[in-house]
Write a protein that holds these residues in place. Structure first.
Motif, mmCIF file in Angstrom:
data_model
loop_
_atom_site.group_PDB
_atom_site.id
_atom_site.type_symbol
_atom_site.label_atom_id
_atom_site.label_comp_id
_atom_site.label_asym_id
_atom_site.label_seq_id
_atom_site.Cartn_x
_atom_site.Cartn_y
_atom_site.Cartn_z
ATOM 1 N N THR A 307 40.047 62.063 67.045
ATOM 2 C CA THR A 307 40.194 62.456 65.652
ATOM 3 C C THR A 307 41.305 61.637 65.003
ATOM 4 N N PHE A 308 41.088 61.296 63.754
ATOM 5 C CA PHE A 308 42.069 60.536 62.984
ATOM 6 C C PHE A 308 42.489 61.355 61.775
ATOM 7 N N THR A 309 43.787 61.466 61.568
ATOM 8 C CA THR A 309 44.314 62.236 60.451
ATOM 9 C C THR A 309 45.330 61.410 59.680
ATOM 10 N N THR A 310 45.589 61.831 58.450
ATOM 11 C CA THR A 310 46.649 61.208 57.661
ATOM 12 C C THR A 310 47.990 61.670 58.223
ATOM 13 N N GLU A 311 49.062 61.098 57.727
ATOM 14 C CA GLU A 311 50.383 61.496 58.198
ATOM 15 C C GLU A 311 50.682 62.951 57.868
ATOM 16 N N SER A 312 50.024 63.492 56.829
ATOM 17 C CA SER A 312 50.235 64.891 56.459
ATOM 18 C C SER A 312 49.294 65.842 57.190
ATOM 19 N N GLY A 313 48.394 65.289 58.034
ATOM 20 C CA GLY A 313 47.518 66.131 58.840
ATOM 21 C C GLY A 313 46.124 66.346 58.297
ATOM 22 N N GLU A 314 45.798 65.731 57.165
ATOM 23 C CA GLU A 314 44.454 65.847 56.612
ATOM 24 C C GLU A 314 43.513 64.871 57.330
ATOM 25 N N PRO A 315 42.203 65.153 57.329
ATOM 26 C CA PRO A 315 41.271 64.206 57.951
ATOM 27 C C PRO A 315 41.373 62.821 57.322
ATOM 28 N N MET A 316 41.441 61.802 58.162
ATOM 29 C CA MET A 316 41.459 60.420 57.687
ATOM 30 C C MET A 316 40.019 59.927 57.626
ATOM 31 N N ASN A 317 39.418 60.097 56.451
ATOM 32 C CA ASN A 317 38.015 59.739 56.297
ATOM 33 C C ASN A 317 37.799 58.237 56.359
ATOM 34 N N PHE A 318 36.672 57.850 56.945
ATOM 35 C CA PHE A 318 36.241 56.461 56.966
ATOM 36 C C PHE A 318 35.203 56.254 55.870
ATOM 37 N N THR A 319 35.033 55.009 55.450
ATOM 38 C CA THR A 319 33.943 54.665 54.549
ATOM 39 C C THR A 319 32.636 54.668 55.347
ATOM 40 N N PRO A 320 31.572 55.280 54.848
ATOM 41 C CA PRO A 320 30.310 55.260 55.588
ATOM 42 C C PRO A 320 29.869 53.839 55.921
ATOM 43 N N GLY A 321 29.410 53.656 57.134
ATOM 44 C CA GLY A 321 28.968 52.347 57.598
ATOM 45 C C GLY A 321 29.564 52.029 58.955
ATOM 46 N N GLN A 322 29.419 50.788 59.371
ATOM 47 C CA GLN A 322 29.913 50.357 60.679
ATOM 48 C C GLN A 322 31.434 50.509 60.766
ATOM 49 N N VAL A 323 31.916 50.860 61.959
ATOM 50 C CA VAL A 323 33.348 51.023 62.213
ATOM 51 C C VAL A 323 33.757 50.118 63.371
ATOM 52 N N TRP A 324 34.807 49.327 63.159
ATOM 53 C CA TRP A 324 35.411 48.555 64.242
ATOM 54 C C TRP A 324 36.709 49.240 64.642
ATOM 55 N N VAL A 325 36.908 49.408 65.937
ATOM 56 C CA VAL A 325 38.127 50.030 66.455
ATOM 57 C C VAL A 325 38.843 49.016 67.339
ATOM 58 N N ALA A 326 39.992 48.551 66.878
ATOM 59 C CA ALA A 326 40.792 47.591 67.641
ATOM 60 C C ALA A 326 41.813 48.361 68.463
ATOM 61 N N LEU A 327 41.625 48.378 69.775
ATOM 62 C CA LEU A 327 42.551 49.080 70.659
ATOM 63 C C LEU A 327 43.710 48.137 70.954
ATOM 64 N N ALA A 328 44.762 48.297 70.207
ATOM 65 C CA ALA A 328 45.885 47.358 70.236
ATOM 66 C C ALA A 328 47.113 47.988 70.879
ATOM 67 N N SER A 329 48.026 47.133 71.301
ATOM 68 C CA SER A 329 49.290 47.585 71.876
ATOM 69 C C SER A 329 50.422 46.961 71.086
ATOM 70 N N ARG A 330 51.392 47.767 70.706
ATOM 71 C CA ARG A 330 52.544 47.227 69.980
ATOM 72 C C ARG A 330 53.342 46.262 70.856
ATOM 73 N N LYS A 331 53.367 46.555 72.145
ATOM 74 C CA LYS A 331 54.105 45.704 73.075
ATOM 75 C C LYS A 331 53.094 44.891 73.880
ATOM 76 N N PRO A 332 53.082 43.578 73.736
ATOM 77 C CA PRO A 332 52.125 42.744 74.475
ATOM 78 C C PRO A 332 52.227 42.969 75.982
ATOM 79 N N VAL A 333 51.059 42.995 76.613
ATOM 80 C CA VAL A 333 51.028 43.149 78.059
ATOM 81 C C VAL A 333 51.009 41.775 78.691
ATOM 82 N N ILE A 334 51.930 41.539 79.596
ATOM 83 C CA ILE A 334 51.992 40.241 80.290
ATOM 84 C C ILE A 334 50.987 40.247 81.424
ATOM 85 N N PRO A 335 49.992 39.368 81.404
ATOM 86 C CA PRO A 335 48.955 39.367 82.453
ATOM 87 C C PRO A 335 49.505 38.932 83.806
#
Length: 335
Positions: A307-335
């Motif tokens: 689930t995705f919410t705004t900072e105030s706790g309300e649902p963070m709605n997406f625009t209808p259509g395809q969704v890309w989810v980038a699973l990112a890390s703030r700290k780069p992982v050293i391979p």
């Protein structure tokens, strides 16, 4: 399913019309008009697909496919039809994609590449989907056997795969999706995975022309196109083009910041495979309508959606259509 907006449907109840004879007497029973029947079942509400928020007629089985994402494997085929595309970090700081199909399924998809341990933590939220890939290292086979999925990879289902002319191995392995799904007749149909669709939050968004996300050896830039109402995708400074034609893009991009660490697996060059923790809580950036919104994400268990919410706790709605989810890390992982 939780959908931000639904279309209210009202039922018109038809009242029977009384009939009279021309002579003012009671009408003959044989000629009396029949009252229109009133349905005992209400008309179902209009609903949006749980993966895209778009209208649909029926929910169909879920097919997830692991897709190559380096320059050698581009342009990819089939991504334009995906409901959801996940960007995951793999060895040496590179990325690979998992494309999730259900509402629309292309005839062919590829290049299909090998699976990673992070995939097996993402797929359970879809129930037990069909999962196509081109193999895994032997150490991971027991994990694959226990995973919540129907294995339709090239080892279990070789007839669904073919080598695409004009490309070179291992970037030329493609699959026929009809044959993939035929080997998983009990694959789970699309269901709620936590996404909500509808109007953007009333405030909090910051206008952005582009947003860049970096991994140790990959860089994605999402640029807003007012004309197409999409975030057009570029990787490592080059437009990400589709084999079907045109640049890849989506109306909603989610940058989901996750804990990423070494797993017990590594490749032949001793480069360790990252383990992306998609269960838990964290922060996110949601790109929609030419704006960036700060958000929070939460996934309590692998069998539940995110689930995705705004900072105030309300649902963070997406625009209808395809969704890309980038699973990112703030700290780069050293391979």
């Amino acid at each position: 399913m939780r959908v931000a907006r639904t279309i209210a449907v009202t039922l018109a109840v038809l009242a029977p019309v009384a009939a009279c004879s021309s002579g003012g007497g009671a009408a003959s029973p044989s000629k009396a008009p029949q009252a229109a029947p009133v349905s005992s079942s209400p008309t179902p509400e209009a609903k949006g697909h749980p993966f895209t928020g778009l209208p649909y007629e029926e929910l169909k089985p879920v097919l997830a496919v692991k897709i190559e994402n380096t320059a050698a494997g581009k342009p990819q085929l089939g991504l334009k039809s995906a409901d959801i595309v996940y960007i995951e970090q793999v060895e040496a700081g590179l990325t690979r994609l998992m494309a999730v199909f259900s509402s629309k399924v292309p005839a062919k998809v590829g290049p299909v590449r090998s699976a990673r341990i992070s995939d097996l933590h993402i797929t359970p939220q879809f129930g037990k989907p069909a999962f196509a890939y081109s193999g895994v290292q032997s150490k991971m086979l027991p994990f694959m056997a226990e995973a919540s999925l129907f294995d339709v990879g090239d080892t279990r289902n070789p007839g669904a795969f073919f080598r695409q002319p004009g490309r070179f191995a291992p970037y030329n392995l493609f699959a026929n999706t009809k044959q993939l799904l035929s080997k998983a007749p009990k694959a789970t149909e699309a269901k709620d995975i936590g996404f909500t669709f509808g109007d953007a939050p009333a405030d909090g968004g910051v206008p952005k022309k582009s947003w860049t996300v970096k991994w140790p050896a990959a860089r994605f830039t999402f640029s807003w196109s007012e004309e197409k109402k999409q975030w057009l995708i570029a990787q490592d400074g080059k437009k990400d083009m589709a084999a079907e034609g045109g640049q890849l893009g989506a109306p909603t991009i989610v940058i989901q910041y996750t804990k990423t660490e070494r797993s017990q697996f590594h490749d032949k060059n001793q480069s360790y495979t990252p383990l992306v923790h998609s269960v838990g809580k964290g922060t996110a950036i949601v790109l929609r309508d030419g704006k960036a919104y700060k958000a929070k994400w939460s996934r309590e268990s692998e069998k539940e959606g995110t689930t995705f919410t705004t900072e105030s706790g309300e649902p963070m709605n997406f625009t209808p259509g395809q969704v890309w989810v980038a699973l990112a890390s703030r700290k780069p992982v050293i391979p």
